[in-house]
Design an enzyme around this catalytic site. Structure first.
Site, PDB file in Angstrom:
ATOM      1  CG  HIS A 133      -1.587   1.294   1.039  1.00 51.25           C
ATOM      2  ND1 HIS A 133      -2.936   1.464   0.664  1.00 51.25           N
ATOM      3  CD2 HIS A 133      -1.667   2.591   2.157  1.00 51.25           C
ATOM      4  CE1 HIS A 133      -4.161   1.859   0.757  1.00 51.25           C
ATOM      5  NE2 HIS A 133      -2.833   2.941   1.764  1.00 51.25           N
ATOM      6  CG  HIS A 145      -4.754   3.134  -8.566  1.00 51.34           C
ATOM      7  ND1 HIS A 145      -4.286   3.815  -7.175  1.00 51.34           N
ATOM      8  CD2 HIS A 145      -5.195   3.495  -8.618  1.00 51.34           C
ATOM      9  CE1 HIS A 145      -5.391   4.613  -7.476  1.00 51.34           C
ATOM     10  NE2 HIS A 145      -6.197   4.389  -8.473  1.00 51.34           N
ATOM     11  CD  GLN A 181      -8.058   5.333 -13.284  1.00 53.67           C
ATOM     12  OE1 GLN A 181      -8.902   5.339 -13.735  1.00 53.67           O
ATOM     13  NE2 GLN A 181      -7.675   6.750 -13.126  1.00 53.67           N
TER      14      GLN A 181
HETATM   15 ZN   LIG Z   1      -3.345  -0.194  -0.320  1.00 57.60          ZN
END
Ligand SMILES: [Zn+2]
Length: 417
Positions: free
Chosen positions: A130, A183, A185
């Site tokens: 994370h 992340h 896309q």
């Molecule tokens: Zn996370």
């Protein structure tokens, strides 16, 4: 996934165990609907997706939907661990099933061209960690992300109605990122977006005027600016450091070269007319239309070049012990359907940060007229990006800290010289 969306794991080496886990969440299928409308004055397509107002917004870290699932806390990713995971966005901007609608949108009313927002919006999770950032990944993982982008491009570009596959990453709350987990896309677009449409026009104009490809000429010209040395033989280090051992290169390399990294297979440079304070374009030296065209040599060199570039961005605004990671947008341009002969795969990477404590906002000229005003000279930006190639490189005060008492307009005066 519980609501019927697709989830794909990508692995290098031994996959983490426990992949067969089902998504146990009681999820109702979202019934997204969106439409695309064309601006009759500019020809630009606008996507209208009203259902997205309900999407997840800055969740606390222990409710992150992109972390692996744990007992008692189920996320978007059922597995207890993963390397790279791709899944369909639960709140997609483009939601119509490709192939289920007439293509292209009806043009019976030229002032109101509209159509269903067909396409796909996918989320690419770069790591299960994370707190990491793309720049923290190792080369193996960066290569896996490249392979995932390539696979998604191949899969999505053949869907009926998809005109362009767009891979991108937004990093940093300053950009408006609503999920901190690293992340990116992938959008499968049902139209050619405005920036690509302009490039198609420019490439056609260049071809008509010179008989050559615009992007070939662009990359060759930038690479030529590093001097009369054979560029292919330069290592990225020799071009990017200011260590005494590379002084001999400075004779050959004009100070105002915009090249940041010159690899054997990739070249990164600040564009001649950069729009953003720090903007870098990264091209494979051999023109290919999209990720699927890259050969193994180009893929093998990519992780080193790309990670180097991102780490330079992170060092731009460092201030002693305080690391000020640059918010950035990493936008991968790929040739839309029908334009593979002229358009070139490339990355446009830029930050909205001007200094350690100043952001570039799009205001009257940019948002109102699409006319960018850049406070940092592209050649200065390139020099800075070359300088910060080494960990712990000193940060010139002119670029990181405003001089006390100066106004906003003079903060970057050094950059404008
Ligand atoms: Zn996370």
């Amino acid at each position: 996934m519980a609501d019927g969306r697709e989830l794909i794991y990508y692995d290098r080496g031994t996959p983490p165990t426990g992949r067969a886990v089902a998504d146990l969440r009681p999820l109702d299928a979202v019934a997204p609907s969106s439409e695309v409308r064309q601006d009759p004055m500019t020809g630009a397509w606008v996507t209208v997706a009203a259902h997205r107002q309900a999407r997840t917004y800055h969740p606390p870290a222990d409710e992150c939907p992109l972390c692996p699932s744990r007992e008692g806390r189920l996320s978007e990713i059922p597995a207890g661990d993963y390397q790279v995971a791709v899944f369909e966005n639960r709140f997609p901007s483009l939601a119509g099933e490709p192939g289920t609608h007439p293509v292209p949108p009806a043009l019976d009313d030229p002032l109101h061209s509209r159509g269903p927002g067909i396409g796909r919006c996918e989320v690419v999770c770069f790591t299960a960690d994370h707190d990491a950032s793309f720049a923290d990944l190792d080369e193996d993982r960066a290569r896996l992300v490249l392979d995932a982008w390539t696979d998604r491009t191949a899969e999505l570009s053949v869907l009926p109605g998809v005109r362009q596959v767009y891979c991108f990453e937004n990093r940093g709350t300053e950009i408006g990122v609503t999920l901190a987990h690293p992340h990116g896309q992938v959008y499968a677009l049902p139209f050619v977006p405005p920036r690509t449409a302009k490039m198609i026009d420019q490439a056609a104009r260049h071809r008509a005027a010179t008989g050559r490809n615009l992007f070939d000429d662009l990359v060759a010209a930038e690479r030529a600016s590093v001097g009369s040395l054979s560029v292919g033989s330069l290592s990225t280090d020799s071009l990017s450091t200011d260590s005494p051992s590379t002084d001999s290169l400075s004779v050959e390399r004009p100070e105002d070269s915009r090249v940041v990294l010159a690899g054997e297979y990739w070249t990164a440079f600040v564009p001649f007319a950069a729009r953003w304070p720090y903007e870098v374009h990264l091209f494979p030296n051999r023109r290919v239309p999209d990720f699927t065209g890259l050969n193994e040599d180009e893929r093998a060199e990519f992780p080193r070049i790309y990670l180097d570039l991102l780490r330079r961005f992170d060092r731009l605004f460092g201030d002693g012990d305080r690391q000020v990671r640059a918010p950035y947008i990493a936008a991968w341009h790929q040739a839309p359907a029908g334009h593979e002969d002229e358009l070139a795969l490339h990355l446009e990477l830029f930050t909205v940060r001007r200094t350690a404590d100043k952001l570039k906002y799009l205001a009257g000229t940019e948002s109102g007229m699409e006319a960018f005003m850049n406070d940092v000279a592209p050649e200065f930006a390139a020099r800075r990006l070359r300088e910060v190639g080494q960990a712990g490189a000193a940060t010139p005060a002119t670029a990181s800290r405003p001089t006390p008492g100066t106004t906003d307009d003079t903060t970057d005066e050094e950059a404008q010289r």
